[in-house]
Enzyme design. Structure first.
Site, PDB file in Angstrom:
ATOM      1  N   HIS A  53     128.822  44.608  27.773  1.00  0.00           N
ATOM      2  CA  HIS A  53     127.411  44.961  27.993  1.00  0.00           C
ATOM      3  C   HIS A  53     126.580  44.216  26.940  1.00  0.00           C
ATOM      4  O   HIS A  53     127.088  43.920  25.850  1.00  0.00           O
ATOM      5  CB  HIS A  53     127.296  46.483  27.791  1.00  0.00           C
ATOM      6  N   ASP A 103     133.397  50.126  22.228  1.00  0.00           N
ATOM      7  CA  ASP A 103     132.201  50.626  22.901  1.00  0.00           C
ATOM      8  C   ASP A 103     132.685  51.602  23.979  1.00  0.00           C
ATOM      9  O   ASP A 103     133.192  51.191  25.020  1.00  0.00           O
ATOM     10  CB  ASP A 103     131.449  49.434  23.497  1.00  0.00           C
ATOM     11  N   GLN A 120     131.190  54.045  28.524  1.00  0.00           N
ATOM     12  CA  GLN A 120     131.659  54.407  29.875  1.00  0.00           C
ATOM     13  C   GLN A 120     132.993  55.145  29.841  1.00  0.00           C
ATOM     14  O   GLN A 120     133.479  55.572  30.898  1.00  0.00           O
ATOM     15  CB  GLN A 120     131.780  53.151  30.749  1.00  0.00           C
ATOM     16  N   LYS A 149     125.287  59.765  29.039  1.00  0.00           N
ATOM     17  CA  LYS A 149     126.263  59.434  30.088  1.00  0.00           C
ATOM     18  C   LYS A 149     127.349  60.507  30.159  1.00  0.00           C
ATOM     19  O   LYS A 149     128.170  60.518  31.072  1.00  0.00           O
ATOM     20  CB  LYS A 149     126.896  58.068  29.805  1.00  0.00           C
ATOM     21  N   CYS A 173     122.910  44.870  32.828  1.00  0.00           N
ATOM     22  CA  CYS A 173     122.909  44.521  31.402  1.00  0.00           C
ATOM     23  C   CYS A 173     124.225  43.855  31.008  1.00  0.00           C
ATOM     24  O   CYS A 173     124.741  44.086  29.906  1.00  0.00           O
ATOM     25  CB  CYS A 173     122.634  45.737  30.517  1.00  0.00           C
TER      26      CYS A 173
HETATM   27  N1  C6P Z   1     124.960  51.062  30.446  1.00  0.00           N
HETATM   28  C1  C6P Z   1     124.506  51.028  32.826  1.00  0.00           C
HETATM   29  O1  C6P Z   1     123.780  51.234  33.821  1.00  0.00           O
HETATM   30  P1  C6P Z   1     122.780  53.104  25.758  1.00  0.00           P
HETATM   31  O2  C6P Z   1     121.703  52.487  26.582  1.00  0.00           O
HETATM   32  O3  C6P Z   1     122.630  52.784  24.291  1.00  0.00           O
HETATM   33  O4  C6P Z   1     122.997  54.549  26.016  1.00  0.00           O
HETATM   34  O5  C6P Z   1     124.164  52.425  26.252  1.00  0.00           O
HETATM   35  C2  C6P Z   1     124.304  51.033  26.241  1.00  0.00           C
HETATM   36  C3  C6P Z   1     125.606  50.647  26.853  1.00  0.00           C
HETATM   37  C4  C6P Z   1     126.577  50.072  26.061  1.00  0.00           C
HETATM   38  N2  C6P Z   1     127.793  49.773  26.539  1.00  0.00           N
HETATM   39  C5  C6P Z   1     128.129  50.014  27.816  1.00  0.00           C
HETATM   40  C6  C6P Z   1     129.513  49.685  28.288  1.00  0.00           C
HETATM   41  C7  C6P Z   1     127.187  50.587  28.673  1.00  0.00           C
HETATM   42  O6  C6P Z   1     127.529  50.839  29.949  1.00  0.00           O
HETATM   43  C8  C6P Z   1     125.886  50.890  28.194  1.00  0.00           C
HETATM   44  C9  C6P Z   1     124.830  51.424  29.106  1.00  0.00           C
HETATM   45  C10 C6P Z   1     124.075  51.546  31.476  1.00  0.00           C
HETATM   46  O7  C6P Z   1     125.576  50.447  32.932  1.00  0.00           O
HETATM   47  C11 C6P Z   1     122.633  51.273  31.209  1.00  0.00           C
HETATM   48  S1  C6P Z   1     122.294  49.576  30.907  1.00  0.00           S
END
Ligand code: C6P
Length: 411
Positions: free
Chosen positions: A128, A205, A208, A231, A369
């Protein structure tokens, strides 16, 4: 059907999520955008509302009753999270805004202190943007380089290639536990082991992963682990950075301000102990309380049952979508979480998303993203249905019927 799935009463569970019971464009809502953010059970909504109705107060600053209650709830949330990911010590749990802030914190503190000219940071081709850009900013500042482990056509990291990137110049590995765009579950234990053999620390990270599978940071052996509350059926604006105490202790602070100091004069400031050194300013107190309630909820269902149920749903969805002509699944890893990313010949994903929306079906369309992932698969975007434990086979059927409509419109 395995035993864990058999006892999973999805119709009862759905009653806990008020938002699911509405119509969109006159059709029952089918919410399949859980990787972007998941919905909140009533228990989480109630916990936040209870905080504002009865306990609202700042923490660590007052001797009065309300402040003591808030402080206790905030610190109990930390312990709950420590137990949830099986960290060794609550001091290793730092509250942040989310995954993005957690990774930036490590890049700007650990990274700045340990990465220099000619050094390297290893990531993978399925990251991401949150796990790419912070390392690019750091690399540009320090004259370091980003090295990227490639993936195969299924969306699996090539482990030999990954291993060959690890060298004496590598200062850190930073990898997604699960890919948001493809659903790939990476073999993180093995990847950590390969890095540790060479003395290289690893950040995972877990944005997910934490909502979908049991995470044990000590068993995985990673040095840092980050995830977002929103999430994990909790509120937005709250997330967690786990770090090994030995590393966090050595790291400089991220932001300066209240609560992160032990004493301040104009000549010199000394910093607070862990975890407060990294929690400057009034934190998201309600967020921690909501997240603790979400973890209680998930624990009651059991992550093993959740994972088993979602695996069945994924299998069902994969089977159904594979039978749709002119539809190609993007991301077919053998170890995969509940993400169905796909493209349909001749139809832009944004059109797919709009037509599905008119049928009450919420999916995400775009690059998610993760633009380098799209480039790797030669597509500008995909349509992504991402599942949660409150989704049903009937909702997958609705998705397939919705795709039928898309194809009807586009001939
Ligand atoms: N992915 C998606 O629709 P935040 O925005 O900080 O809570 O998470 C960022 C992020 C980082 N790593 C991974 C693997 C992610 O999936 C995400 C967030 C969302 O896939 C929103 S872009």
């Amino acid at each position: 059907m395995n035993a864990a799935v058999a006892v999973f009463d999805v119709n009862r569970i759905r009653k806990d999520f008020p938002i699911l019971h509405q119509t969109v464009h006159g059709k029952p809502l089918v919410y399949l955008d859980n990787a972007a953010t998941s919905q909140k059970p009533q228990a989480v909504i109630d916990a936040i509302s209870h905080f504002y109705a009865t306990d609202c107060s700042n923490i660590h600053r007052g001797v009065h009753q309300l402040s003591e209650r808030s402080t206790r709830n905030y610190e109990e949330a930390r312990i709950k999270i420590q137990q949830f990911i099986h960290a060794a010590d609550p001091r290793e749990i730092i509250f942040v805004r989310g995954t993005t802030e957690g990774i930036n914190l490590v890049a700007q503190t650990y990274g700045r202190a340990n990465v220099g000219p000619g050094d390297e940071i290893v990531i993978s081709a399925l990251e991401h943007h949150s796990n790419i850009v912070p390392w690019q900013i750091l690399s540009e500042e320090k004259g370091a380089a980003l090295r990227v482990a490639p993936i195969n056509d299924r969306g699996e990291i090539l482990l030999d290639e990954y291993e060959s990137l690890l060298s004496q110049r590598t200062r850190l590995v930073s990898i997604a536990h699960i890919s948001n765009a493809l659903g790939t579950i990476n073999p993180v234990r093995r990847m950590v082991e390969l890095a540790h053999r060479r003395g290289i620390p690893v950040l995972l990270d877990g944005a997910q992963a934490a909502p979908h599978m049991k995470v044990d940071v000590q068993e995985i052996g990673c040095d840092f682990y980050v995830f977002s509350g929103h999430k994990l059926y909790g509120p937005t604006g709250i997330g967690v950075l786990y770090g090994k105490a030995s590393l966090l202790d050595e790291m400089p602070p991220f932001q300066g301000g209240g609560d992160m100091i032990s004493s301040v004069t104009f000549e010199k400031t000394t910093y607070n102990t862990l975890p407060y050194k990294f929690e400057a300013g009034t934190p998201n107190i309600e967020g921690t309380i909501g997240l603790a309630a979400a973890i209680d909820y998930v624990n009651r269902l059991g992550l093993d049952s959740i994972a088993a149920y979602e695996a069945e749903l994924l299998e069902y969805g994969t089977e159904k979508l594979s039978r749709v002509p002119q539809l190609r699944l993007v991301g077919t890893a053998r170890e995969k979480a509940a993400v169905l990313s796909f493209v349909i010949d001749g139809v832009h994903p944004h059109d797919v998303g709009t037509i599905l929306d008119h049928q009450g079906i919420a999916v995400r369309t775009g690059h998610h993203c993760a633009q380098p992932v799209m480039d790797r698969f030669g597509v500008p975007a995909t349509t992504r249905a991402s599942l949660a434990f409150y989704n049903t086979r009937e909702e997958i059927d609705a998705l397939v019927a919705g795709i039928g409509k898309v194809k009807e419109i586009f001939g």
